[in-house]
Design an enzyme around this catalytic site. Sequence first.
Site, PDB file in Angstrom:
ATOM      1  N   MET A  15       0.832  -1.194   0.000  1.00  0.00           N
ATOM      2  CA  MET A  15       0.000   0.000   0.000  1.00  0.00           C
ATOM      3  C   MET A  15       0.867   1.245   0.000  1.00  0.00           C
ATOM      4  O   MET A  15       1.907   1.262   0.636  1.00  0.00           O
ATOM      5  CB  MET A  15      -0.898   0.004   1.231  1.00  0.00           C
ATOM      6  CG  MET A  15      -1.939  -1.077   1.178  1.00  0.00           C
ATOM      7  SD  MET A  15      -2.902  -1.096   2.675  1.00  0.00           S
ATOM      8  CE  MET A  15      -3.993  -2.449   2.311  1.00  0.00           C
ATOM      9  N   LEU A  23       3.415  -5.311   6.322  1.00  0.00           N
ATOM     10  CA  LEU A  23       4.856  -5.152   6.162  1.00  0.00           C
ATOM     11  C   LEU A  23       5.235  -5.552   4.744  1.00  0.00           C
ATOM     12  O   LEU A  23       5.249  -6.742   4.406  1.00  0.00           O
ATOM     13  CB  LEU A  23       5.608  -6.000   7.190  1.00  0.00           C
ATOM     14  CG  LEU A  23       5.321  -5.644   8.651  1.00  0.00           C
ATOM     15  CD1 LEU A  23       6.045  -6.577   9.597  1.00  0.00           C
ATOM     16  CD2 LEU A  23       5.706  -4.191   8.932  1.00  0.00           C
ATOM     17  N   GLU A  24       5.534  -4.574   3.913  1.00  0.00           N
ATOM     18  CA  GLU A  24       5.765  -4.824   2.492  1.00  0.00           C
ATOM     19  C   GLU A  24       7.237  -4.942   2.150  1.00  0.00           C
ATOM     20  O   GLU A  24       7.609  -4.970   0.977  1.00  0.00           O
ATOM     21  CB  GLU A  24       5.094  -3.720   1.673  1.00  0.00           C
ATOM     22  CG  GLU A  24       3.600  -3.653   1.932  1.00  0.00           C
ATOM     23  CD  GLU A  24       2.877  -2.598   1.121  1.00  0.00           C
ATOM     24  OE1 GLU A  24       3.458  -2.110   0.134  1.00  0.00           O
ATOM     25  OE2 GLU A  24       1.734  -2.265   1.477  1.00  0.00           O
ATOM     26  N   ASN A  25       8.076  -5.010   3.178  1.00  0.00           N
ATOM     27  CA  ASN A  25       9.514  -5.144   2.943  1.00  0.00           C
ATOM     28  C   ASN A  25      10.079  -6.377   3.628  1.00  0.00           C
ATOM     29  O   ASN A  25      11.238  -6.411   4.020  1.00  0.00           O
ATOM     30  CB  ASN A  25      10.230  -3.878   3.431  1.00  0.00           C
ATOM     31  CG  ASN A  25       9.786  -2.647   2.668  1.00  0.00           C
ATOM     32  OD1 ASN A  25      10.202  -2.430   1.540  1.00  0.00           O
ATOM     33  ND2 ASN A  25       8.925  -1.843   3.275  1.00  0.00           N
TER      34      ASN A  25
END
Length: 522
Positions: A1, A346-348
């Site tokens: 996002m 958590l996109e990392n």
Amino acid sequence: MRRRLSSALTALGLAAACALLPTTPAAAAGETAAFSKSSDWGGGWEGRFTVKNTGTAAITGWRVEFDLPSGTTLGSYWDALLTSSGNHHTFVNREYNGSLAPGAAVTFGFLGNGSGAPLNCRVNGLDCSGTSTQPGAPGAPANVRVTSTGSSISLAWDPAQGTVSGYRVYEGSTLRSTTTGTSASFTGIPACSSRTYAVAAYNSAGETRATAVTGTTTGCQQADLPSHILTGYWHNFVNPATELRLSAVPDEYDVVAVAFAEASSTPGAVTFGVDPELSAALGGYTDAQFTADVAALKSRGKKVILSVGGEAGRVAVGDATSAANFASSVRSIMTRYGFDGVDIDLENGLNPTYMAQALRTLRGQVGSGLIITMAPQTIDMQSTGSSYFALALGIKDILTVVHTQFYNSGSMLGCDQSAAYGQGSVNFITALACIQLENGLRPDQVAIGLPAGQGAAGGGVVAPSVVNNALDCLARATNCGSFRPPRTYPGIRGAMTWSINWDVTNGNSFARTVAPHLDTLP
């Protein structure tokens, strides 16, 4: 996002394979057991055979047997005793009366002359593709399957190799059932309860357990949430979308995820407060006013949760200490502002082991009313081996819902694995949601996430009617595209959108179209 603009064979006993492979690079300890033959040097070759204990208990003895074609002879050997009868050869490990610890491996090596590959390979009397924990014990039961109802969990499995006297079914370390058949059922289990079972084949020489499986009884609705819900994210920052106070969230939303809590200087811990830039844009919006707005939404029957991370988030929970810090900090923020739960966005990257530990700790502190949601990117839920999928399955007993971001993705394979579906279509949404629905998550734990119109995402924006068609396809097998799921999922939990702010910017079309449709689902 967006915030701001070889092949390994494993079992619980011995794992082995008999394949002719090149010797460069040589098989490393712990790889699949395999014969390997060097390049031809005057008719000679070097063979290696590795056996690994993939179980949880030490193995006290084993032997490897194989035949070589006529005209092939053996030279020297090492790491084993060798007996031969014609071209039938037997390796018996030097530590036959010792033990091979769990995870340990041993390599047998020898020199040969001729051109033949090993034939008729056997480990402890079983074919090399079989398994054994003790000499003479049967192989592990294969293909253990689990099915559940509201009060029972049933197991079924394929017969084990070797001589089998019967099967034992363990729940943890407790023996729950003994049978000569290939199935077992357990009743009287409370709704939404998980149990882990291991099936073992046995005879007079010993027993061999298959990999444990977990089943969860049905009926896992969050008690105070609707059967089908609409979730939206509220921006705690300024971007081109409309800024609005939390109290101004449209009534169509059932769950409001406040985005985002961010990393602090303490490993694993997060921090949250009204963003100063947002406060200024709203003419002054204090933490006290925000807290009052959380209470106001809850008084309207809404759930308000704290989303952690986002596109720029760098929250790292990679050890026991950071897991404890995460749980403690989230609990503190929930208490201060009145949040009902936490959303993991958590996109990392994330560590599923320690994030699960953190969430279980938090659940123990808050209780069964804790809402836990997850917002993985599409790629994160393509395989059960990915960290996000592993986390979802690992906390399945306490997980509320996964609302995957089916956008900013490009084309991807669906659960049929036969075609790449382009984002922004009913096919893409249903074929990728199907991966989760067919690989361990309950329908009430799966929701579809889409952007709330133009500006909300770089790709995958669809009309709200497409979202409704995808929900119909999954719940009723109607309004599908060319992809049709293998079954219907009437309990599909609902939809999520990024974001409430973008939806307001675009005239509230997403919420006003999707929310009423959710009420029509089975």
